[in-house]
Scaffold this motif. Structure first.
Motif, PDB file in Angstrom:
ATOM      1  N   THR A 182      -6.533   8.734  -3.159  1.00 40.83           N
ATOM      2  CA  THR A 182      -6.968   7.640  -3.936  1.00 40.83           C
ATOM      3  C   THR A 182      -7.146   6.382  -3.026  1.00 40.83           C
ATOM      4  O   THR A 182      -6.610   6.212  -1.909  1.00 40.83           O
ATOM      5  CB  THR A 182      -5.446   7.067  -4.742  1.00 40.83           C
ATOM      6  OG1 THR A 182      -5.219   8.205  -5.633  1.00 40.83           O
ATOM      7  CG2 THR A 182      -5.794   5.805  -5.678  1.00 40.83           C
ATOM      8  N   ASP A 183      -8.105   5.665  -3.416  1.00 36.92           N
ATOM      9  CA  ASP A 183      -8.758   4.759  -2.347  1.00 36.92           C
ATOM     10  C   ASP A 183      -8.065   3.316  -2.891  1.00 36.92           C
ATOM     11  O   ASP A 183      -7.270   3.326  -4.109  1.00 36.92           O
ATOM     12  CB  ASP A 183     -10.195   4.249  -2.979  1.00 36.92           C
ATOM     13  CG  ASP A 183     -11.107   5.072  -2.124  1.00 36.92           C
ATOM     14  OD1 ASP A 183     -10.705   5.901  -1.232  1.00 36.92           O
ATOM     15  OD2 ASP A 183     -12.117   5.299  -2.550  1.00 36.92           O
ATOM     16  N   VAL A 243       1.004  -1.263  -0.146  1.00 36.57           N
ATOM     17  CA  VAL A 243       0.170   0.024  -0.025  1.00 36.57           C
ATOM     18  C   VAL A 243       0.737   1.062  -0.010  1.00 36.57           C
ATOM     19  O   VAL A 243       1.766   1.266   0.863  1.00 36.57           O
ATOM     20  CB  VAL A 243      -0.925  -0.089   1.250  1.00 36.57           C
ATOM     21  CG1 VAL A 243      -1.576   1.268   1.353  1.00 36.57           C
ATOM     22  CG2 VAL A 243      -1.828  -1.178   1.244  1.00 36.57           C
ATOM     23  N   VAL A 244       0.507   2.145  -0.972  1.00 34.07           N
ATOM     24  CA  VAL A 244       1.200   3.581  -0.893  1.00 34.07           C
ATOM     25  C   VAL A 244       0.138   4.229  -0.123  1.00 34.07           C
ATOM     26  O   VAL A 244      -0.968   4.621  -1.054  1.00 34.07           O
ATOM     27  CB  VAL A 244       1.691   3.894  -2.087  1.00 34.07           C
ATOM     28  CG1 VAL A 244       2.204   5.311  -2.216  1.00 34.07           C
ATOM     29  CG2 VAL A 244       2.621   3.035  -2.722  1.00 34.07           C
ATOM     30  N   PRO A 245       0.105   4.958   0.910  1.00 36.55           N
ATOM     31  CA  PRO A 245      -0.823   5.700   1.520  1.00 36.55           C
ATOM     32  C   PRO A 245      -1.087   7.090   0.773  1.00 36.55           C
ATOM     33  O   PRO A 245       0.015   7.467   0.019  1.00 36.55           O
ATOM     34  CB  PRO A 245      -0.285   6.252   2.967  1.00 36.55           C
ATOM     35  CG  PRO A 245       0.771   5.056   3.105  1.00 36.55           C
ATOM     36  CD  PRO A 245       1.255   4.685   1.869  1.00 36.55           C
ATOM     37  N   ARG A 276     -11.622  -3.926   7.266  1.00 37.51           N
ATOM     38  CA  ARG A 276     -12.216  -3.944   5.966  1.00 37.51           C
ATOM     39  C   ARG A 276     -11.998  -2.102   5.458  1.00 37.51           C
ATOM     40  O   ARG A 276     -12.858  -1.552   5.838  1.00 37.51           O
ATOM     41  CB  ARG A 276     -13.650  -4.151   5.932  1.00 37.51           C
ATOM     42  CG  ARG A 276     -13.956  -5.562   6.187  1.00 37.51           C
ATOM     43  CD  ARG A 276     -13.602  -6.602   5.243  1.00 37.51           C
ATOM     44  NE  ARG A 276     -14.694  -6.279   4.442  1.00 37.51           N
ATOM     45  CZ  ARG A 276     -14.667  -6.540   2.971  1.00 37.51           C
ATOM     46  NH1 ARG A 276     -13.444  -7.030   2.474  1.00 37.51           N
ATOM     47  NH2 ARG A 276     -15.458  -6.202   2.197  1.00 37.51           N
ATOM     48  N   ALA A 277     -10.839  -1.918   5.037  1.00 39.04           N
ATOM     49  CA  ALA A 277     -10.420  -0.480   4.740  1.00 39.04           C
ATOM     50  C   ALA A 277     -10.463  -0.256   3.157  1.00 39.04           C
ATOM     51  O   ALA A 277     -10.375  -1.139   2.202  1.00 39.04           O
ATOM     52  CB  ALA A 277      -8.861  -0.288   5.342  1.00 39.04           C
TER      53      ALA A 277
END
Length: 86
Positions: A28-29, A22-24, A68-69
């Motif tokens: 962007t979701d 993941v790139v925070p 659940r993000a």
């Protein structure tokens, strides 16, 4: 390689079958809602859940945090090397 579990239905209690770095981002979701998160370093992770709740949580390094993000925010996130599991 044989997978003796391939005919089983995958549920929320099943082990993750996909791991995505993941790139925070504040804009962007994630491509898909997570089942859980894992981080290489302990720290805070600001998330948006599938219900739309935005919260900052503390995640210990190397542990699975079931959530659940739909978004991992750059703002408010101090943990590094985040992996979304689904």
């Amino acid at each position: 390689m044989a997978d003796i579990f391939e005919s089983y239905t995958t549920g929320l209690e099943s082990p993750a079958t996909h791991l995505v770095a993941v790139v925070p981002s504040d804009t962007t979701d994630l491509d898909q809602a997570s089942r859980a998160l894992n981080t290489a370093t302990s720290g805070t992770v600001q998330i948006t859940t599938v219900s739309g709740t935005i919260a900052t949580v503390f995640v210990n390094a190397g542990t699975t945090f079931p959530v659940r993000a739909t978004r991992i925010w750059q703002t408010g996130t101090t943990a590094t090397n985040i992996v979304a599991m689904y």
